[in-house]
Design an enzyme around this catalytic site. Structure first.
Site, short mmCIF file in Angstrom:
data_model
loop_
_atom_site.label_atom_id
_atom_site.label_comp_id
_atom_site.label_asym_id
_atom_site.label_seq_id
_atom_site.Cartn_x
_atom_site.Cartn_y
_atom_site.Cartn_z
N ARG A 32 20.30 -8.55 33.47
CA ARG A 32 19.20 -9.17 32.72
C ARG A 32 19.00 -10.65 33.04
O ARG A 32 17.92 -11.07 33.42
CB ARG A 32 19.45 -9.05 31.20
N HIS A 78 11.46 -1.00 33.88
CA HIS A 78 12.07 -2.01 33.00
C HIS A 78 11.74 -1.70 31.53
O HIS A 78 10.80 -2.27 30.95
CB HIS A 78 11.53 -3.40 33.37
N TYR A 122 -6.37 -9.85 28.91
CA TYR A 122 -7.42 -10.72 29.42
C TYR A 122 -7.15 -11.22 30.84
O TYR A 122 -8.08 -11.54 31.57
CB TYR A 122 -7.60 -11.95 28.50
#
Length: 748
Positions: A32, A78, A122
């Site tokens: 990680r 993931h 967006y």
């Protein structure tokens, strides 16, 4: 149905917890938080880039919605939440955080001033050209291992085939369990120069490599001012880099000047820019400087531009030093070059980081050219078969026409088996029996089209075969000759440098230690005023004298002091808060002032102010403390001389509170008044002197349900009065008594 025998595994709880926590910690460290030393990427970054590659979102194709990229990455590779994936995607697109952005973002991807990116629905993104060519370019050549994803339905690369030392180029930061990494970004061209130098001479030391890579190159620019410490930092992999913002002096009309900050320290990006502006404003408000008349942030997409307008006659160099000393315009970047190397976390030196990258380049190049050689050998085999077939094409056509199926024809071409095939003559049969093509050659012959028999096509085949033989010789030389492979790696690095390197932004030097001497404040007498609402202000003595009657009437506390003094505020909770007189506004008499909780640790929950005095007055005097439960003591004022903003002024029992902390001159007496109307007058000799941390002694013996309501300081032989039950009481009427008695109940 057979009964399943119960199995109970007995184990030590502490051992189980220790093993489980270590497993968890290593999972966070490896999978990680820390980057891999080979490709310089964390798993989330690697998976995001690979998913974009798989989706075909190349640099020369249209942008795709980030929501699509994030969702696909989370579903396939993931499964740790969309926020971490989108955050990684955004950071890889922010040119003010990455020395070499890996993602080309389209839309609002945040700003250097700490504004967040727009929602993923967006924004759009695609791969940068350098990412596609230097990070993902050889994935189709079997250069890295592929491992199963989390649910074993897909394959993902264990590491990306990155062709540059990305760990140094883009740096990294991450917090694992018990360890953290913080690697500064560097200039791509300089990193490649250092890698090429080490490639040619593996004996180079870290200091020698620093001739090519002199230090970090932050995307925000700035000035690194501890150049002499950098060799030690790069040798050990840990240390602190001191960075300053770049400040320029611009001249204005009328002989005035302005300071313009054009580059900021890398740690200042984000919310710290706003904090810097607030810190400068605080310096002006606290009158640490009076030379700055205006602050404006004129930063835009073109870059940072923070303007400080100066008054005429100001010393810009002194102000520049003040900004470096008093704000985050000079900051430090903590270096800890921790990365996953050979499957375990390791703190790397500059040389080691380059060595791991170069070793990885040799692995990639070996696997790449093994794959290319294998393909060329296949082509050679097929080409030789086709060339050989052209020489006996009439016989092959006869075999094909005489065969009943393709299996029979293939067997004849490979094994010379003529059984069942019709030939025009026995001679043809004998020639066919001698054929011995390989399986791959036989397949190519059977799939060959007739136009390949044209003379020009045969010439092209022979020329292609010649090229294939050259390639095979070249690839074999690269694989067998270490120097040849080194030249290939060096050539590829040089090509990447030529196309993608940019000029250095950060200047590296040995900066002089900042020396800033604050102007000594001219000491002058003032008057501290505080009203009943807790608003405090300072006025000069002439202003107080002109408005003395109004000041004494409207103010709860009026304390003559100096502007360099500190005011002590004793509260009912047993604390003493201090505030600097300089922190208070000094203006006109009718100015409102500022709440004391804005310039001290005083809290509005501390409702009753037990006493307010000037710290200077405490040195030679004593304080009388009286509490609600009847406890009293005298404390030397010197106990409260401190630079701390808050100290414990006295010890209290649970439920008790301070009623007074009165400054004594020496001949006063204490008058204690209980809620049930009992009064007791004590001489100071009756009250012991104790430390501030002491509890005190019982001053009045209280009846059941009774408590002290007030403690007064009485000057003997005066007509001092108080208001009690809406009537005026002269304290001289209270009979003197001894400590720890009930006192006298007065009837009014």
């Amino acid at each position: 149905m057979e009964q399943i025998e119960e199995q109970i595994i007995r184990t030590e709880y502490s051992e189980l917890m220790q093993k489980s926590y270590i497993d968890y910690a290593m999972s966070v460290i490896i999978a990680r938080a820390l980057p891999d030393a080979r490709d310089g990427l964390k798993p989330v970054q690697r998976r995001t880039l690979y998913d974009m590659y798989e989706l075909g979102i190349r640099y020369d194709r249209p942008y795709r919605k980030c929501a699509r990229i994030v969702g696909d990455t989370m579903g396939k590779y993931h499964p740790h939440g969309d926020s971490s994936i989108y955050e990684a995607l955004v950071v890889m697109a922010q040119e003010f955080k990455k020395g070499l952005p890996l993602v080309d973002g389209h839309g609002n991807f945040g700003s250097i001033e700490g504004d967040g990116a727009a929602a993923m629905r967006y924004t759009e993104a695609r791969l940068e050209k350098v990412t596609q060519e230097a990070f993902l370019g050889d994935l189709d050549k079997d250069v890295v291992d592929f491992v199963p994803n989390f649910d074993e339905t897909e394959k993902e690369p264990a590491v990306l085939p990155v062709r540059i030392p990305n760990l140094l180029v883009n740096g990294a930061d991450g917090i694992a369990v018990g360890m953290a990494t913080s690697i500064p970004p560097h200039n791509l061209g300089e990193v490649i120069d250092a890698a090429r130098a080490l490639l040619k001479n593996p004996e180079l030391t870290t200091r020698q490599l620093m001739k090519y890579l002199p230090g970090p190159d932050f995307p925000t620019g700035g000035i690194v001012v501890n150049q002499d410490e950098l060799p030690g930092i790069y040798e050990n992999g840990t240390g602190k880099i001191k960075i300053r913002g770049r400040v320029e002096v611009e001249k204005l009309k009328g002989g005035r000047q302005q300071l313009v900050i054009t580059q900021i320290p890398y740690p200042m990006i984000g919310a710290n820019i706003g904090k810097f502006l607030n810190d400068v404003a605080a310096l002006i408000e606290s009158r640490k400087t009076t030379d700055i008349v205006d602050i404006s942030n004129q930063s835009s997409k073109e870059g940072i531009r923070i303007v400080l307008e100066l008054k005429k006659g100001a010393d810009p160099e002194n102000l520049k030093n003040m900004l470096y000393k008093k704000t985050r315009l000079e900051d430090t970047f903590g270096v800890n070059m921790l990365a996953v190397a050979d499957g375990r976390p390791e703190t790397l030196s500059l040389r080691q980081a380059l060595e791991y990258s170069i070793e990885f380049q040799y692995d990639l190049t070996t696997r790449k050219y093994q794959t290319l050689l294998s393909k060329e050998l296949e082509k050679k085999e097929i080409q030789e078969g086709l060339i050989k077939a052209c020489d006996v094409i009439d016989l092959i056509i006869e075999i094909l026409r005489g065969s009943s199926d393709i299996k029979q024809a293939r067997a004849c071409l490979v094994e010379g088996s003529t059984e069942g095939i019709r030939f025009k003559s026995e001679k043809s049969r004998r020639q066919a029996a001698k054929l011995c093509f390989t399986e791959r050659q036989a397949s190519a012959i059977l799939e060959m089209r007739l136009y390949k028999l044209i003379g020009l096509e045969i010439q092209a085949l022979l020329k292609e075969h010649e090229t294939t033989l050259k390639n095979i010789a070249q690839y074999e030389d690269i694989l067998e000759n270490h120097d040849s492979m080194t030249k290939v790696i060096d050539r590829e690095l040089a090509k990447i440098r030529k196309e993608f390197a940019v000029p250095r932004k950060t200047r590296i030097e040995n900066g002089a230690e900042i020396v800033f001497e604050e102007k000594k404040i001219e000491e002058m007498p003032v008057v501290f005023l505080m009203d009943r609402f807790g608003y405090a202000r300072v006025v000069d003595v002439p202003a107080y004298e002109r408005n003395k009657e109004a000041a004494d009437t409207e103010s709860r506390y009026v304390i003559p002091c100096k502007n360099t003094d500190r005011i002590c505020i004793f509260t009912n909770t047993g604390k003493m808060h201090t505030l600097k007189v300089l922190d208070l506004p000094c203006g006109k008499f009718r100015d409102k002032g500022t709440p004391i909780d804005n310039c001290s640790n005083y809290s509005s929950s501390e409702e009753i102010l037990a006493g307010v005095c000037c710290m200077e007055d405490l040195k030679e005097q004593r304080l009388l403390f009286g509490t609600k439960t009847g406890m009293v003591k005298l404390v030397p004022g010197s106990e409260f001389i401190t630079a701390n903003r808050t100290v414990a002024a006295t010890k209290l029992t649970e439920g008790d509170e301070v009623l007074t902390a009165a400054l004594l001159e020496g001949n006063e007496q204490a008058v204690l008044q209980s809620a049930q109307g009992y009064f007791l007058r004590l001489c100071l000799e009756e009250i012991p002197e104790k430390k501030k941390a002491a509890l005190g002694v019982r001053g009045m013996k209280l009846g059941e349900g009774d408590y002290l309501e007030a403690v007064y300081v009485y000057c003997p032989r005066t007509e001092q009065t108080i208001q009690y039950k809406d009537k005026t009481l002269t304290l001289s009427r209270v009979k003197p008594g001894t400590r720890d008695t009930r006192g006298t109940k007065l009837r009014i």
